[in-house]
Design an enzyme around this catalytic site. Sequence first.
Site, short mmCIF file in Angstrom:
data_model
loop_
_atom_site.label_atom_id
_atom_site.label_comp_id
_atom_site.label_asym_id
_atom_site.label_seq_id
_atom_site.Cartn_x
_atom_site.Cartn_y
_atom_site.Cartn_z
N LYS A 11 -25.04 -16.47 31.89
CA LYS A 11 -24.00 -16.98 30.90
C LYS A 11 -22.70 -17.05 31.71
O LYS A 11 -22.42 -16.40 32.51
CB LYS A 11 -23.90 -15.83 29.98
N SER B 23 -23.05 -15.08 20.99
CA SER B 23 -22.33 -15.96 21.80
C SER B 23 -23.03 -16.63 23.31
O SER B 23 -22.87 -17.56 23.62
CB SER B 23 -21.05 -15.49 22.17
N GLY C 209 -21.60 -8.06 23.08
CA GLY C 209 -20.48 -7.19 22.59
C GLY C 209 -20.68 -6.96 21.21
O GLY C 209 -20.18 -6.16 20.52
N GLY C 210 -21.32 -7.82 20.42
CA GLY C 210 -21.32 -7.70 19.13
C GLY C 210 -22.83 -8.47 18.67
O GLY C 210 -23.02 -9.26 17.34
N GLY C 211 -23.80 -7.99 19.35
CA GLY C 211 -25.13 -8.62 19.14
C GLY C 211 -25.38 -10.18 19.94
O GLY C 211 -26.27 -10.92 19.53
N SER C 212 -24.38 -10.40 20.87
CA SER C 212 -24.52 -11.76 21.35
C SER C 212 -25.61 -11.99 22.24
O SER C 212 -25.67 -13.23 22.77
CB SER C 212 -22.87 -11.86 22.06
#
Length: 610
Positions: free
Chosen positions: A214, A290, A311-314
């Site tokens: 990524k 993301s 960071g939030g399910g990315s």
Amino acid sequence: MGVFGSSAKVYRPAPEVDLGPGSGELYISPNVKAPRVAGLLVKIFVWVLEMPVVGWVLLYILKKDNLINKLVSEAEIPEPPLFTSTHRWEDTPEQNVCLTKPGLSPAERVREAVDCLPTRLESPLAADVPPSSSLKRWTIMDFSRAYSSGETTPVQVAKRFLAAVKECSGPTMNMAFFISCDPEDVLKQAEESTLRYQTGTPLSVMDGVLVAVKDEIDCLPYPTTGGTRWLGKARPCEADAACVAQLRACGAVLAGKTNMHELGAGTSGINPHHGSARNPYNVGKVAGGSSSGSAAVVCAGLCPVALGVDGGGSVRMPAALCGVVGFKPTAGRLSNAGVLPLNWTVGMAGILAGTVEDAVVAYSAIVDQSQPSYLRPELNLPMLTSTPSISNVRLAKYGKWFNDSSEDIRTCCDKALQTLRAQYGWETLDVTVPEIEEMRLAHYVTIGSECTASLAKYLDKLKRSEIGWDVRVALGVYGSFSSRAYLNSQRLRNRQMFFHKEIFKTADVIVSPMTGVTAYTLQDDALSSGELDYINGAALIRYSIAGNFLGLPAITVMVGQDKGGLPIGLQFIGRPWSEATLLHIAFAMQEACSKNHRKPVVFYDLLKKD
């Protein structure tokens, strides 16, 4: 409730909250009614938001009567703040594991992981070809066997990979999987790997295996853009990230930098600068964010493994939408060195893989072993050969939360749990996980505050026109959070840590769907501006937060498809440092469900005979 006033919540002390199945705790589903906004409407909204006085008034009105104020900023919370989600090492008994020795190199850890995998002795090129509609994913071990036997070489596979990337990146398909892919560098790595196989000295079974990264993680020779046009110039990449260096030490061929939602500030993967990654199961659907490109390249067969950042399910959200494995270990298990510091206390690298076996191998390679042994948690690897013999697994399920998803997802995930019970006798326990929506909002305040703080030195010097329209909205909201909102968010983090630890006293994992909806349609008007789709965004992130906010390990695995053929993921959230148990459970789930999975529309077989 008026526009300029709201009644703030007063919380009871956490020990007084009932976590049992008959708890009277209110479950709040995200009550998002905002219409989808894209194209010209996004631009108009941004112009108004960024006006000196009018924008401040608009933000004040938007924030004053919403749940962030009521449940977070202005709430009365008895617990003190908890600022990091790090966990002390506790010797939690796990079944059927291999305890690795301290001080092993990445390649040596990979060899230990290989000993834990089920044995499949057939040659990959001689294996039975499945029907054209069914899915066969080549694993790391398949590539390693093909290289070792001489049936193919890393160079041949790299050439097929580069041809596939060129085809799917062209104007006809426009899949937008990669931001950067240097054919010369990929072939150079593959040539070095081929030579090692020819001389009988491969570094590990990952030697010659393609791994995508990524574009939030440093990987030479590429800049790290974070999905922007400007960050790669402002922050030069000078060395591999720790996790990338460990993969390189195992001989992996680093395949390039994958696309992502700009600055990780969204769940769709729509990127106006580098193109929007498309879902290989339906090119008209989003790949999720993301880590959109990393999920999509694994789904499409271009790489058996990719790195993302969660960071939030990315990592887990796009993995579920694209039908692959998404794995986020315990906070602190992997090093964040060389990962963009967009959110210090909730984000970390994670693994996207075609199979649980490949997730195990990649995980063994990249775990952080840099700390002194007396400070480092023990590393258990799951002996997947013995998964069927594991007994007495208890899966906690909060029914109201579990069922807050589409009918297809709810039905499919329920069926998957019934399969585990029938095949393994594992027990499902009904529990209450209180304050789910409160946790989501507290996480949003936390990740937003940390993002703007980490980027401040760049954003202060940057022209707004260099940032995508939807991300400008996100940054405007992030920058408006008060210190009180941040501190109260950490108080809520403390409460949630208490609740989850109490649940783990009786359960091994918490189970939920991974997303509330499957991949939704990628609209043309969003391609150049991004979109503000808070309804789908809230549905996608509904089950993701505990893994990040509380630093818990979590994994998602595909358990079926909806009526339109789009993947559905089931998630398991574990105790701190219980990655081996999670991988065991995910492997059992994979073996029970994978036989009926259909192949993506966009799919490349890199081990095919020339």
